[in-house]
Design a protein around this motif. Structure first.
Motif, mmCIF file in Angstrom:
data_model
loop_
_atom_site.group_PDB
_atom_site.id
_atom_site.type_symbol
_atom_site.label_atom_id
_atom_site.label_comp_id
_atom_site.label_asym_id
_atom_site.label_seq_id
_atom_site.Cartn_x
_atom_site.Cartn_y
_atom_site.Cartn_z
ATOM 1 N N SER A 164 0.768 0.704 -13.445
ATOM 2 C CA SER A 164 1.083 1.776 -14.473
ATOM 3 C C SER A 164 2.335 2.561 -13.845
ATOM 4 N N PRO A 165 2.940 3.026 -14.759
ATOM 5 C CA PRO A 165 3.977 4.010 -14.451
ATOM 6 C C PRO A 165 3.583 5.400 -14.653
ATOM 7 N N VAL A 166 2.703 5.599 -13.517
ATOM 8 C CA VAL A 166 2.228 7.125 -13.420
ATOM 9 C C VAL A 166 2.021 7.217 -11.855
ATOM 10 N N LEU A 167 2.358 8.538 -11.343
ATOM 11 C CA LEU A 167 1.758 8.988 -9.853
ATOM 12 C C LEU A 167 0.800 9.863 -10.071
ATOM 13 N N PHE A 168 -0.230 9.731 -8.934
ATOM 14 C CA PHE A 168 -1.211 10.420 -8.911
ATOM 15 C C PHE A 168 -1.084 11.532 -7.939
ATOM 16 N N GLY A 169 -0.571 11.255 -6.516
ATOM 17 C CA GLY A 169 -0.183 11.926 -5.554
ATOM 18 C C GLY A 169 -1.468 12.203 -4.829
ATOM 19 N N SER A 170 -2.676 11.920 -5.229
ATOM 20 C CA SER A 170 -3.864 11.874 -4.348
ATOM 21 C C SER A 170 -4.824 11.242 -5.319
ATOM 22 N N GLY A 171 -5.790 10.964 -4.516
ATOM 23 C CA GLY A 171 -7.322 10.275 -5.065
ATOM 24 C C GLY A 171 -7.688 9.088 -4.534
ATOM 25 N N ILE A 172 -8.085 8.064 -4.900
ATOM 26 C CA ILE A 172 -8.802 6.983 -4.215
ATOM 27 C C ILE A 172 -7.585 5.662 -4.077
ATOM 28 N N ARG A 173 -7.350 5.655 -2.994
ATOM 29 C CA ARG A 173 -6.118 4.377 -2.687
ATOM 30 C C ARG A 173 -6.953 3.095 -2.581
ATOM 31 N N LEU A 174 -6.683 2.009 -3.358
ATOM 32 C CA LEU A 174 -7.118 0.798 -3.152
ATOM 33 C C LEU A 174 -7.141 0.088 -1.814
#
Length: 206
Positions: A164-174
């Motif tokens: 998806s064309p979105v940036l999280f910056g942090s969270g759970i990386r696959l």
């Protein structure tokens, strides 16, 4: 003939599949990550949100993923989050095997979904899921840590990412702790739609 073991997730361009906190599920970034599937006819029908919804390739891919799945496996974190949000007619419509240390009787929901709680490890859960799925496929539904366990154990045949064309910056990386020394990939399909890019890979031993 036994089916395949796969996972299918939405992922941000910087590699995240979920926010770090369960409390942030359904927040702005997560909603943007899943934006491709929310308008589809299949998504609306599967969550009993009423008639309507968009046709097209995103709808077809979401529906095909559901139809190929004969059983699901998920981790306890995903189950805990979903137990609060899923409707009584849960969206899986298959047996679901939950990896947990908790002992609990099966939890039957409407529409063919029954949650079974497995205390004997990932291979035992997969064996039970394979038996329940018959000649259909087993989907490792998540979350990220559970997917990674199966991938690093060499138990995944293929996977699909909706990029998806979105940036999280942090969270759970696959792929945060993937064992890259064991896992090799072969791209077998790539397809772009106006909202997302669908990427499918076969998993090989390195």
């Amino acid at each position: 003939m036994a089916g395949r073991v796969f996972f299918s997730v939405s992922m941000s361009l910087d590699g995240f599949i979920a926010p770090a906190s369960i409390g942030e599920l359904m927040g702005r970034q997560w909603m943007e990550l899943q934006r491709w599937v929310f308008p589809t006819r299949f998504f609306r029908e599967n969550l009993t949100m009423g008639a309507g919804g968009e046709e097209g390739r995103d709808n077809d891919i979401a529906q095909q993923t559901h139809l190929r799945t004969g059983a699901n496996v998920m981790g306890k974190r995903m189950f805990d989050a979903g137990e609060q949000m899923w409707p009584e007619n849960a969206p899986f419509h298959t047996p679901v095997f939950v990896l947990t240390h908790e002992k609990r009787d099966p939890w039957e929901r409407l529409g063919g979904t029954t949650f079974h709680f497995v205390n004997s490890g990932i291979e035992s859960a997969l064996d039970q899921a394979r038996q329940a799925a018959g000649d259909r496929d087993v989907r490792i539904s998540g979350g990220g840590a559970t997917i990674l366990q199966y991938l690093n154990a060499g138990l995944i045949d293929e996977f699909t990412i909706a990029l998806s064309p979105v940036l999280f910056g942090s969270g759970i990386r696959l792929f945060e702790e993937v064992d890259a020394s064991r896992v090799a990939l072969e791209q077998v399909h790539a397809e772009s739609t106006p909202r997302v890019t669908h990427l499918t890979y076969a998993v090989r031993e390195r």
